[in-house]
Design an enzyme around this catalytic site. Structure first.
Site, PDB file in Angstrom:
ATOM      1  CE  LYS A  42      -4.144  -1.843   0.245  1.00  0.00           C
ATOM      2  NZ  LYS A  42      -5.237  -1.561  -0.712  1.00  0.00           N
ATOM      3  CG  ASP A  50      -4.061  -0.397  -3.839  1.00  0.00           C
ATOM      4  OD1 ASP A  50      -4.431   0.637  -4.402  1.00  0.00           O
ATOM      5  OD2 ASP A  50      -4.849  -1.189  -3.290  1.00  0.00           O
ATOM      6  CD  GLU A  52      -5.280  -2.359  -6.589  1.00  0.00           C
ATOM      7  OE1 GLU A  52      -6.395  -2.453  -6.028  1.00  0.00           O
ATOM      8  OE2 GLU A  52      -4.365  -3.182  -6.418  1.00  0.00           O
ATOM      9  CD  GLU A  94     -10.147  -1.330  -4.015  1.00  0.00           C
ATOM     10  OE1 GLU A  94     -10.467  -1.098  -2.843  1.00  0.00           O
ATOM     11  OE2 GLU A  94      -8.963  -1.402  -4.410  1.00  0.00           O
ATOM     12  CG  ASP A 112     -14.857  -6.602  -5.922  1.00  0.00           C
ATOM     13  OD1 ASP A 112     -15.594  -7.599  -5.819  1.00  0.00           O
ATOM     14  OD2 ASP A 112     -14.239  -6.111  -4.953  1.00  0.00           O
ATOM     15  CG  HIS A 121     -10.751  -5.129  -5.099  1.00  0.00           C
ATOM     16  ND1 HIS A 121     -11.966  -5.027  -4.442  1.00  0.00           N
ATOM     17  CD2 HIS A 121      -9.812  -4.744  -4.196  1.00  0.00           C
ATOM     18  CE1 HIS A 121     -11.773  -4.603  -3.209  1.00  0.00           C
ATOM     19  NE2 HIS A 121     -10.478  -4.427  -3.031  1.00  0.00           N
TER      20      HIS A 121
END
Length: 421
Positions: A219, A248, A274, A300, A323, A350
């Site tokens: 992250k 991400d 991402e 996502e 997703d 996701h």
């Protein structure tokens, strides 16, 4: 084997889990609550259809209220009769005139739609005593197409073209069945949550590699870009040159900042970045894709097939992270997968469902649509709560064998929920 099963009623369940010790944290959610707005379909048998939509806290109740309204579209329907032309019912739910002003096709009402749709697919698979992946690959192309709503796709993927696309993949279907034995490759999202210390990240990387993972996600999206760059270098050094490293940003960068930071992050050779900027900003993603060489993964927070239609055609999307608990459930997921297949964009979902439903959907994508089996995200924090949790061994998802979509919760979760409410 088909069973005739009548949906007698539907209702919502508000199920929430507080994560601890930094798990699940990102640049937006520092103390996340993983919440499921659950649709439960009661029938004239012992079977129950269970669908999921993911939220992150107090908003879950709003989605549950919308579920309690939308279930009227499927109550009183026999499951096989319903699914034989499910695309029509899907459209009626998605375009319900009482809720359309609140969307259309996004936000609270679309999340509720996802939960209802996923419950229908779960019940359908249970009615045939099959795991969802088996049901989907056993359907004829015509039966599969009948579950989809092609509204607004007539110009880019008309029904006849989608049908031909599925049929064109039949020749290689047998050769792709080996994935059922080998297992679908996963990647570990949980090594690098935002609030983890550097020491935790290094320890987690070593554990993950020992468990067989060769792909890991960190992250990023810090207020201080130097922190992101330092931690990305730390992950690359700890994981080694052969590991696939994903980053991400959880939408935290404006375009100039995304360009500047991504150019620096190129040094660690990321597999993808991402959600580098606002999830609705197609032109910003397109501009970014031309300014740097890191592949872009997004989806996502892309809410519906129309946004995906535009992202896919734009040329900025390297990996599609649609997703099924964010868009309108399994039905819309499959339509988006078909369009993504037409444009040769791999689908790496996701997993707001923690991989429970998506472990089925990626098998269908690979076996029946010919999508490459690249990676499926793995987040293990809720596995103890599911009756049939996703199993990942040696870095690969084991093929689920229990009937349904793997969305049933254990009894103690339902009992706790009843006491809470």
């Amino acid at each position: 084997m088909k069973q005739s099963i009548l949906i007698q009623s539907g209702s919502s369940r508000d199920i929430q889990f507080t994560l601890e010790n930094g798990a699940g944290s990102d640049a937006v959610h520092t103390t996340p609550v993983y919440a499921y707005a659950v649709c439960a379909l009661q029938t004239d048998s012992r079977l129950e259809g269970i669908g999921l939509a993911l939220t992150l806290g107090a908003g879950n109740k709003l989605v549950c209220d919308a579920i309690d309204y939308l279930v009227r579209h499927v109550e009183g329907r026999e499951i096989n009769e319903l699914m034989a032309d499910f695309g029509s019912t899907y459209k009626k739910m998605a375009d319900d005139p009482n809720l359309r002003w609140l969307g259309p096709h996004k936000g609270v009402v679309h999340l509720a739609l996802a939960s209802v749709v996923n419950a229908c697919f779960d019940l359908w698979a249970k009615s045939r005593c099959q795991p969802l992946w088996q049901l989907l690959i056993d359907l004829s192309p015509e039966e599969l197409i009948a579950t989809l709503d092609f509204s607004y796709y007539e110009d880019i993927l008309p029904r006849e073209e989608a049908l031909s696309l599925i049929k064109s993949q039949a020749a290689g279907k047998e050769s792709r069945l080996g994935i059922l034995k080998d297992g679908y490759p996963g990647y570990d999202t949980s090594i690098g949550w935002f609030n983890y210390t550097d020491e935790q990240v290094i320890t987690n990387i070593k554990k993950s590699i020992d468990l067989g993972f060769t792909a890991l996600k960190l992250k990023v999206g810090s207020a201080n870009a130097d922190r992101d760059i330092r931690r990305a270098e730390l992950v690359r050094n700890a994981a080694g040159p052969q590991a696939r490293i994903m980053l991400d940003a959880n939408q935290q960068w404006n375009l100039p900042k995304a360009i500047a930071i991504c150019k620096k992050l190129m040094a660690i050779d990321p597999f993808f970045v991402e959600e580098p900027t606002h999830p609705d900003d197609i032109l910003a993603h397109l501009h970014l894709s031309k300014e740097m060489s890191i592949p872009i993964a997004l989806g996502e927070h892309v809410p519906n097939k129309i946004m995906f239609k535009n992202f896919i055609q734009s040329g900025c999307m390297s990996y599609n992270q649609v997703d099924a608990v964010r868009v309108g459930g399994v039905s819309e997921f499959l339509l988006i997968s078909l369009l993504s297949r037409k444009f040769n964009i791999p689908v790496l979902p996701h997993v707001g469902d923690m991989g429970q439903i998506h472990q089925h959907l990626v098998l269908y994508n690979h076996i029946s649509l010919g999508h490459p089996a690249i990676l499926l995200e793995h987040i293990p924090h809720l596995k103890e709560y599911f009756k049939f949790p996703a199993r990942v061994l040696g870095g690969r998802y084991k093929t689920p064998q229990d009937p349904g979509a793997s969305t049933d919760f254990k009894e103690f979760v339902l009992e706790k929920m009843a006491l809470y409410h």
